[in-house]
Design an enzyme around this catalytic site. Structure first.
Site, mmCIF file in Angstrom:
data_model
loop_
_atom_site.group_PDB
_atom_site.id
_atom_site.type_symbol
_atom_site.label_atom_id
_atom_site.label_comp_id
_atom_site.label_asym_id
_atom_site.label_seq_id
_atom_site.Cartn_x
_atom_site.Cartn_y
_atom_site.Cartn_z
ATOM 1 N N GLU A 248 0.829 -1.218 0.000
ATOM 2 C CA GLU A 248 0.000 0.000 0.000
ATOM 3 C C GLU A 248 0.859 1.262 0.000
ATOM 4 O OE1 GLU A 248 -2.807 -0.267 3.218
ATOM 5 O OE2 GLU A 248 -3.543 -2.228 2.591
ATOM 6 N N GLU A 352 -5.531 -8.097 -0.252
ATOM 7 C CA GLU A 352 -6.304 -7.892 0.973
ATOM 8 C C GLU A 352 -7.718 -7.525 0.550
ATOM 9 O OE1 GLU A 352 -4.864 -5.088 3.861
ATOM 10 O OE2 GLU A 352 -2.776 -5.723 3.651
#
Length: 420
Positions: A248, A352
């Site tokens: 991320e 995720e």
């Protein structure tokens, strides 16, 4: 962190707050005669095209080819590590063979609470076990006796012993504190509203490159060397790792919420600094430490942060879609963005997620995620419906939907994996 003994509190709060954020396009670019806009900033076009970021005449620039569409190139038949061991090559070949046909069922472990077995929670609800478990080196390096989550390596070896696949991420705590008496208060956030929860650590840059003469560079190497010890244990046990570091990275619209993507004050593009760190980590783990059991999974969330086809095996994206509302959509738009990030065609994974895309919608839309990875629960009992519980209960995925997914012919569970 307010309470360093329970890092899950901050992680779960962040995930809950970002349900919609991670589905938004973090990347946009537009080129004119001499500039290219990336992450809402305008950068000059490089004279010498290198397909990405560069430095010319002391100024950062970006390649014109990066700002224009490129036709996809053929996918690789082997991992980017040309010395990858036989097991890792076999796993990679298998992943390539199922991509576009089936989806691997994955579940994230609760990495800060040793007593909770997320794979068992999945089995209890569906009658089947995930084929892939996700672990994290988050608490490695901490020294306090109350710290949990330092048996992830052993848990991964045990799961692999059952025939499962293993993924690892790394919430990399402040490298400057790793070898100090303050290590147990080390954080990884860069932009929490409470400054006490952040680290000020920044990727060291000088003259358009990593500053290899800075203390911060040695501290980075200390951290890489620490996880190399664990990755070597996994290698010695015959475990191939789907390795997803620096995850991320781009945060929200290019403003990273972890230190490896933080806002900089030296004029260097955050994306470029992150790319240099990724490439340095690849070189140090593969060539210095001789780790050839890694399949490199990029999760920068933004094409401007892509480190290059020569150091990435799989492209992935994290999706917490607050607008899905249990429709279990395929997330086609994000899949296509991830698919078109590299020049080479590379498998695309949902690394995720909260809601699990419906396998029928995946097939209908041709949004063929290589795997999904449901995030972990909070540290409470099983069966409780709560926004902090991404598997147990029915806040995100109903029990009916979980059973459908895990019994679907297009979904690969532990019992369907071959022996590598």
């Amino acid at each position: 962190m307010t309470d360093p003994r329970n890092p899950g509190i901050r992680l779960l709060a962040r995930l809950t707050a970002l349900m919609a954020v991670l589905t938004l396009p973090a990347f946009s670019h537009a080129a004119d005669a001499g500039t290219c806009t990336v992450n809402q900033q305008s950068w000059p076009i490089c004279i010498n095209d290198n397909d990405g970021w560069g430095v010319e005449r002391g100024n950062y620039c970006i390649a014109r080819s990066f700002c224009t569409s490129m036709p996809p190139a053929a996918t690789r038949s082997a991992p980017v590590d040309t010395s990858a061991n036989a097991k890792t090559r076999a796993v990679f070949s298998y992943l390539r063979s199922v991509w576009g046909k089936q989806v691997i069922a994955g579940q994230a472990d609760l990495t800060w609470r040793d007593s909770i077995d997320m794979a068992e929670r999945v089995r209890a609800d569906t009658g089947k076990s995930p084929a892939l478990m996700g672990y994290d080196f988050m608490n490695y390096g901490l020294t306090a006796n109350w710290v949990e989550g330092r048996h992830q390596t052993e848990e991964a070896i045990a799961f692999a012993g059952k025939g499962g696949l293993v993924a690892f991420a790394w919430h990399w705590r402040d490298p400057a504190l790793l070898k100090t008496d303050k290590v147990n208060s080390a954080n990884f956030y860069a932009r929490e509203s409470d400054p006490s929860k952040n680290t000020s650590f920044m990727i060291p840059m000088a003259n358009g490159a990593l500053d290899k003469h800075s203390p911060a560079f040695q501290q980075i190497n200390d951290g890489i060397d620490m996880v190399a010890v664990e990755l070597k244990k996994l290698s010695d046990a015959g475990v191939t790792v789907l390795w997803r570091p620096l995850h991320e990275a781009s945060g929200y619209k290019g403003d990273g919420w972890f230190w490896w993507g933080r806002t900089r004050t030296d004029g260097a593009p955050q994306a470029y600094a992150n790319i240099l760190l990724w490439r340095h980590m690849f070189d140090r783990l593969v060539h210095r430490h001789g780790l050839h059991n890694l399949i490199w999974v990029w999760n920068g969330q933004d094409p401007a942060w892509y480190p290059g086809d020569d150091v990435v095996d799989i492209v992935s994206h994290d999706i917490y879609d607050g607008s899905d509302n249990k429709t279990y959509g395929s997330q086609l738009w994000t899949y296509q963005q991830a698919l078109n990030t590299p020049v080479e065609r590379k498998p695309v994974a949902l690394s995720e997620n909260s809601y699990i895309p419906d396998p029928d919608k995946i097939a209908a839309d041709k949004a063929w995620w290589l795997w999904f990875m449901v995030w972990s629960d909070g540290d409470g009992p099983a069966g409780v419906t709560s926004p902090n519980n991404f598997w147990t209960g029915e806040y995100y995925n109903t029990n009916e939907h979980k059973r459908k997914v895990y019994s679907h012919p297009n979904v690969i569970t532990l019992d369907k994996l071959p022996r590598f």
